[in-house]
Design a protein around this motif. Structure first.
Motif, PDB file in Angstrom:
ATOM      1  N   TRP A   1      41.437  45.301  46.995  1.00 59.24           N
ATOM      2  CA  TRP A   1      42.888  45.533  46.968  1.00 59.24           C
ATOM      3  C   TRP A   1      43.564  44.177  47.077  1.00 59.24           C
ATOM      4  O   TRP A   1      43.713  43.617  48.162  1.00 59.24           O
ATOM      5  CB  TRP A   1      43.249  46.414  48.156  1.00 59.24           C
ATOM      6  CG  TRP A   1      44.401  47.353  48.046  1.00 59.24           C
ATOM      7  CD1 TRP A   1      44.391  48.620  47.567  1.00 59.24           C
ATOM      8  CD2 TRP A   1      45.737  47.129  48.532  1.00 59.24           C
ATOM      9  NE1 TRP A   1      45.638  49.199  47.716  1.00 59.24           N
ATOM     10  CE2 TRP A   1      46.476  48.308  48.296  1.00 59.24           C
ATOM     11  CE3 TRP A   1      46.378  46.047  49.123  1.00 59.24           C
ATOM     12  CZ2 TRP A   1      47.830  48.443  48.640  1.00 59.24           C
ATOM     13  CZ3 TRP A   1      47.720  46.168  49.465  1.00 59.24           C
ATOM     14  CH2 TRP A   1      48.426  47.359  49.219  1.00 59.24           C
ATOM     15  N   LEU A   2      43.940  43.603  45.922  1.00 61.71           N
ATOM     16  CA  LEU A   2      44.457  42.235  45.869  1.00 61.71           C
ATOM     17  C   LEU A   2      45.978  42.227  45.947  1.00 61.71           C
ATOM     18  O   LEU A   2      46.658  42.912  45.180  1.00 61.71           O
ATOM     19  CB  LEU A   2      44.002  41.556  44.584  1.00 61.71           C
ATOM     20  CG  LEU A   2      42.484  41.454  44.395  1.00 61.71           C
ATOM     21  CD1 LEU A   2      42.153  40.900  43.023  1.00 61.71           C
ATOM     22  CD2 LEU A   2      41.856  40.589  45.484  1.00 61.71           C
TER      23      LEU A   2
ATOM     24  N   GLY B   1      51.054  39.422  43.804  1.00 60.97           N
ATOM     25  CA  GLY B   1      51.041  39.553  42.350  1.00 60.97           C
ATOM     26  C   GLY B   1      51.620  38.379  41.595  1.00 60.97           C
ATOM     27  O   GLY B   1      51.436  38.282  40.380  1.00 60.97           O
ATOM     28  N   TRP B   2      52.317  37.467  42.292  1.00 58.04           N
ATOM     29  CA  TRP B   2      52.841  36.289  41.597  1.00 58.04           C
ATOM     30  C   TRP B   2      51.737  35.306  41.229  1.00 58.04           C
ATOM     31  O   TRP B   2      51.944  34.423  40.395  1.00 58.04           O
ATOM     32  CB  TRP B   2      53.910  35.611  42.454  1.00 58.04           C
ATOM     33  CG  TRP B   2      53.452  35.121  43.785  1.00 58.04           C
ATOM     34  CD1 TRP B   2      52.990  33.876  44.085  1.00 58.04           C
ATOM     35  CD2 TRP B   2      53.430  35.856  45.017  1.00 58.04           C
ATOM     36  NE1 TRP B   2      52.659  33.782  45.412  1.00 58.04           N
ATOM     37  CE2 TRP B   2      52.931  34.972  46.017  1.00 58.04           C
ATOM     38  CE3 TRP B   2      53.777  37.145  45.387  1.00 58.04           C
ATOM     39  CZ2 TRP B   2      52.776  35.371  47.345  1.00 58.04           C
ATOM     40  CZ3 TRP B   2      53.615  37.536  46.716  1.00 58.04           C
ATOM     41  CH2 TRP B   2      53.120  36.662  47.668  1.00 58.04           C
ATOM     42  N   VAL B   3      50.567  35.444  41.853  1.00 55.65           N
ATOM     43  CA  VAL B   3      49.428  34.599  41.479  1.00 55.65           C
ATOM     44  C   VAL B   3      48.729  35.276  40.308  1.00 55.65           C
ATOM     45  O   VAL B   3      47.882  36.152  40.464  1.00 55.65           O
ATOM     46  CB  VAL B   3      48.470  34.401  42.669  1.00 55.65           C
ATOM     47  CG1 VAL B   3      47.252  33.592  42.229  1.00 55.65           C
ATOM     48  CG2 VAL B   3      49.190  33.694  43.806  1.00 55.65           C
ATOM     49  N   CYS B   4      49.125  34.885  39.122  1.00 56.18           N
ATOM     50  CA  CYS B   4      48.582  35.488  37.908  1.00 56.18           C
ATOM     51  C   CYS B   4      48.866  34.559  36.735  1.00 56.18           C
ATOM     52  O   CYS B   4      49.616  33.588  36.864  1.00 56.18           O
ATOM     53  CB  CYS B   4      49.204  36.866  37.650  1.00 56.18           C
ATOM     54  SG  CYS B   4      50.976  36.815  37.322  1.00 56.18           S
TER      55      CYS B   4
ATOM     56  N   ARG C   1      41.721  33.552  36.800  1.00 57.65           N
ATOM     57  CA  ARG C   1      40.664  34.101  35.942  1.00 57.65           C
ATOM     58  C   ARG C   1      40.191  35.462  36.462  1.00 57.65           C
ATOM     59  O   ARG C   1      39.028  35.663  36.818  1.00 57.65           O
ATOM     60  CB  ARG C   1      39.504  33.116  35.812  1.00 57.65           C
ATOM     61  CG  ARG C   1      39.922  31.754  35.259  1.00 57.65           C
ATOM     62  CD  ARG C   1      38.728  30.960  34.722  1.00 57.65           C
ATOM     63  NE  ARG C   1      37.718  30.708  35.703  1.00 57.65           N
ATOM     64  CZ  ARG C   1      37.697  29.668  36.539  1.00 57.65           C
ATOM     65  NH1 ARG C   1      38.677  28.788  36.501  1.00 57.65           N
ATOM     66  NH2 ARG C   1      36.701  29.525  37.399  1.00 57.65           N
ATOM     67  N   MET C   2      41.146  36.401  36.460  1.00 56.21           N
ATOM     68  CA  MET C   2      40.872  37.723  37.023  1.00 56.21           C
ATOM     69  C   MET C   2      39.799  38.480  36.252  1.00 56.21           C
ATOM     70  O   MET C   2      38.995  39.198  36.844  1.00 56.21           O
ATOM     71  CB  MET C   2      42.154  38.548  37.073  1.00 56.21           C
ATOM     72  CG  MET C   2      42.935  38.404  38.371  1.00 56.21           C
ATOM     73  SD  MET C   2      41.979  38.820  39.863  1.00 56.21           S
ATOM     74  CE  MET C   2      41.380  40.468  39.463  1.00 56.21           C
TER      75      MET C   2
ATOM     76  N   VAL D   1      42.333  46.485  42.437  1.00 54.94           N
ATOM     77  CA  VAL D   1      43.773  46.723  42.428  1.00 54.94           C
ATOM     78  C   VAL D   1      44.463  45.369  42.451  1.00 54.94           C
ATOM     79  O   VAL D   1      44.721  44.797  43.511  1.00 54.94           O
ATOM     80  CB  VAL D   1      44.203  47.580  43.638  1.00 54.94           C
ATOM     81  CG1 VAL D   1      45.697  47.891  43.552  1.00 54.94           C
ATOM     82  CG2 VAL D   1      43.394  48.868  43.701  1.00 54.94           C
ATOM     83  N   ASP D   2      44.736  44.817  41.274  1.00 54.97           N
ATOM     84  CA  ASP D   2      45.467  43.550  41.166  1.00 54.97           C
ATOM     85  C   ASP D   2      46.941  43.901  41.106  1.00 54.97           C
ATOM     86  O   ASP D   2      47.533  44.044  40.039  1.00 54.97           O
ATOM     87  CB  ASP D   2      45.013  42.779  39.927  1.00 54.97           C
ATOM     88  CG  ASP D   2      45.505  41.343  39.919  1.00 54.97           C
ATOM     89  OD1 ASP D   2      45.978  40.879  40.981  1.00 54.97           O
ATOM     90  OD2 ASP D   2      45.428  40.692  38.865  1.00 54.97           O
ATOM     91  N   ARG D   3      47.552  44.014  42.255  1.00 52.65           N
ATOM     92  CA  ARG D   3      48.865  44.643  42.383  1.00 52.65           C
ATOM     93  C   ARG D   3      49.939  43.943  41.560  1.00 52.65           C
ATOM     94  O   ARG D   3      50.088  42.731  41.599  1.00 52.65           O
ATOM     95  CB  ARG D   3      49.309  44.672  43.843  1.00 52.65           C
ATOM     96  CG  ARG D   3      48.381  45.399  44.776  1.00 52.65           C
ATOM     97  CD  ARG D   3      48.971  45.488  46.173  1.00 52.65           C
ATOM     98  NE  ARG D   3      50.077  46.424  46.241  1.00 52.65           N
ATOM     99  CZ  ARG D   3      51.098  46.311  47.083  1.00 52.65           C
ATOM    100  NH1 ARG D   3      51.174  45.269  47.892  1.00 52.65           N
ATOM    101  NH2 ARG D   3      52.052  47.216  47.108  1.00 52.65           N
ATOM    102  N   ALA D   4      50.688  44.758  40.831  1.00 54.79           N
ATOM    103  CA  ALA D   4      51.885  44.316  40.100  1.00 54.79           C
ATOM    104  C   ALA D   4      51.578  43.337  38.982  1.00 54.79           C
ATOM    105  O   ALA D   4      52.464  42.613  38.542  1.00 54.79           O
ATOM    106  CB  ALA D   4      52.919  43.720  41.058  1.00 54.79           C
ATOM    107  N   VAL D   5      50.345  43.302  38.524  1.00 50.05           N
ATOM    108  CA  VAL D   5      49.988  42.428  37.413  1.00 50.05           C
ATOM    109  C   VAL D   5      49.532  43.302  36.246  1.00 50.05           C
ATOM    110  O   VAL D   5      48.504  43.979  36.329  1.00 50.05           O
ATOM    111  CB  VAL D   5      48.868  41.432  37.806  1.00 50.05           C
ATOM    112  CG1 VAL D   5      48.536  40.534  36.615  1.00 50.05           C
ATOM    113  CG2 VAL D   5      49.295  40.598  39.005  1.00 50.05           C
ATOM    114  N   LYS D   6      50.288  43.271  35.189  1.00 45.74           N
ATOM    115  CA  LYS D   6      49.979  44.082  34.023  1.00 45.74           C
ATOM    116  C   LYS D   6      48.605  43.723  33.474  1.00 45.74           C
ATOM    117  O   LYS D   6      48.268  42.556  33.320  1.00 45.74           O
ATOM    118  CB  LYS D   6      51.032  43.864  32.942  1.00 45.74           C
ATOM    119  CG  LYS D   6      50.844  44.712  31.694  1.00 45.74           C
ATOM    120  CD  LYS D   6      51.761  44.255  30.555  1.00 45.74           C
ATOM    121  CE  LYS D   6      53.207  44.267  30.946  1.00 45.74           C
ATOM    122  NZ  LYS D   6      54.079  43.924  29.793  1.00 45.74           N
TER     123      LYS D   6
END
Length: 492
Positions: A236-237, A240-243, A276-277, A294-299
């Motif tokens: 559960w990550l 979300g700004w880290v993307c 590099r998700m 769950v990479d929250r809030a990252v499309k």
């Protein structure tokens, strides 16, 4: 902010934007069959526990956020010897490690209370944005097991391991909350530059070697959790700004149209922070096949389910989702936290499940490692209700019209049975002699019964829906309080 379905004590206004991002971000279905099956199984669980806990609990502040130099009232600095001096405050905050000694930490007691409440999984904060690790990471000394932390000599010092082991013993899934940003790591907030906001404080494009060190650090810590801590079901990550920002988002920002840019970042600077998700998720699933990420809030494909924050959506969402909700106080412990009433909590759980979601209910442990007694009382009340009505909650799926007035609907995924859950009205009048479940009709020959009560119920279809009659003998000795589930064996 949309109107909340219920009132959460001490709800912070800053969640408004995050709520929307965690709900409306485009969803991409996984293609891995093991992940799809895991998601299907996860949707059967319905009810989980989230815990925010760290050194910040000693001050009773909003987790890591007071060291983030953003001018927001909800993260204002109010503790320490000189909260007006940012650098003094940050140093004193980091020194909370030197006094963190939660000697009353009893994960087995937490796990048993959660299991008795009907919870089926736990998500525990292994690391929040401040970078303090509640696990024994070999990649930092900013951790609870470091020799300078007084709790490090305790046999239960590796807190994340103790939590995961205790909850798995109760038959529950283990989920690891992990913050992608790390405000303690010099390769994220470089000490040569003052932090400006929640983002990395340098341009990764100008310092690629520094950013690569941070990416390696992040991958290494996550792989530690997925290698050394037993079976992990959910990664559960947060943050979300880290993307990796899209070209369109960056262009919109630099053209001064930040308000029109796509969601996936929150405010201030827009910086592409690519960790590099895809690579990380693939490596993670080599260790934990079928892992839900769950990479929250990252499309994109690494947000396996979405997480509306501190709110219940108005209707069913067309993808797997989970409302993460504060049970009382704040995400982390605050003095004298005021918890929801059992009625609020049970009605909220029913509302979420009727719309096809899961409830991830947050309790913040106290600085000494205990839970407030009111948290145990609330979970006990929820468990007693679920003992009677679990059949209408677990392994169900949404069925239109989901909810009308004070009646919610669920359907067993592998049968024709539909459940109408009557939520007690605000006046506390209990269950009436009859009520109409609008929008559905019982099939010819269907049998209706109340969970926890013996015998069948009389019914008739009307223009509005199926009208249910509850005899006096049941109403004078109801099987539970606050909400009642009527099982309809089949609907038209």
């Amino acid at each position: 902010m949309k109107k909340l379905t219920f009132i959460v004590p001490l709800l912070f206004a800053f969640f408004a934007q995050a709520q929307l991002e965690h709900e409306i971000t485009d969803y991409v279905w996984p293609t891995d069959e093991k992940v799809l099956q895991k998601l299907e199984d996860w949707q059967d669980l319905k009810f989980g526990l989230l815990m925010h806990w760290g050194t910040y609990s000693q001050w009773g502040v909003v987790e890591s956020w007071s060291i983030c130099p953003e001018d927001e009232g909800w993260c204002a600095r109010k503790k320490g010897s000189n909260p007006d001096d940012y650098f003094t405050y940050k140093k004193e905050y980091e020194n909370l490690k030197l006094s963190f000694n939660p000697v009353n930490f009893e994960p087995g007691k937490w796990a048993k209370a959660a299991s008795n409440a009907g919870m089926k999984y736990v998500v525990f904060t292994t690391k929040h944005h401040d970078g303090f690790c509640m696990f024994d990471s070999k990649y930092t000394d900013y951790k609870i097991t470091d020799k300078d932390c007084p709790f490090s000599i305790n046999p239960k010092a590796n807190v994340a391991k103790e939590v995961f082991d205790a909850f798995r013993t109760e038959g529950m899934w283990a989920g690891a909350y992990f913050s992608k940003p790390d405000w303690n790591n010099p390769n994220y907030w470089d000490p040569k530059f003052p932090p400006l906001d929640r983002n990395v404080n340098y341009d990764p494009d100008l310092h690629p070697e520094k950013w690569e060190k941070f990416v390696d650090f992040t991958h290494n810590q996550i792989m530690e959790l997925l290698t050394d801590y037993g079976k992990i079901d959910i990664l559960w990550l947060d943050g979300g700004w880290v993307c990796k920002q899209s070209d369109e988002a960056l262009k919109a920002y630099y053209e001064g149209r930040h308000a029109k840019a796509p969601s996936g970042f929150i405010k201030n600077r827009v910086i592409s922070q690519d960790i590099r998700m895809d690579e990380l998720a693939a490596k993670a699933r080599e260790k934990q096949p079928g892992l839900i990420v769950v990479d929250r809030a990252v499309k994109g494909p690494n947000q396996n389910y979405l997480t509306p924050e501190n709110r219940v959506p108005d209707t069913q969402l067309p993808y797997p989702w989970e409302s993460c909700i504060i049970a009382g106080g704040g995400w982390s412990w605050v003095p004298n936290p005021q918890y929801m009433t059992p009625k609020q909590a049970i009605h909220m759980l029913i509302d979420i499940v009727a719309k096809g979601g899961n409830l991830l209910y947050n309790i913040g442990p106290a600085p000494d490692g205990s839970w407030p007694e009111d948290a145990y009382k609330l979970l006990d009340a929820m468990g007693k209700w679920i003992d009677v009505n679990g059949e209408a909650i677990y392994s169900t799926r949404a069925i239109a019209p989901f909810k009308t007035d004070n009646i919610c609907l669920t359907q067993q995924k592998d049968s024709k049975a539909v459940y109408a859950l009557y939520l007690e009205q605000e006046d506390g009048a209990g269950l009436p002699a009859s009520f109409t479940v609008k929008g559905i009709k019982a099939a010819k020959g269907a049998k209706l019964s109340m969970l926890g009560a013996s015998g069948t119920l009389k019914w008739e279809n009307t223009a509005e829906g199926v009208k249910v009659y509850v005899p006096q003998k049941i109403r004078t000795k109801l099987p539970c309080d606050l909400a009642w589930a009527v099982k309809i064996s089949a609907v038209e």
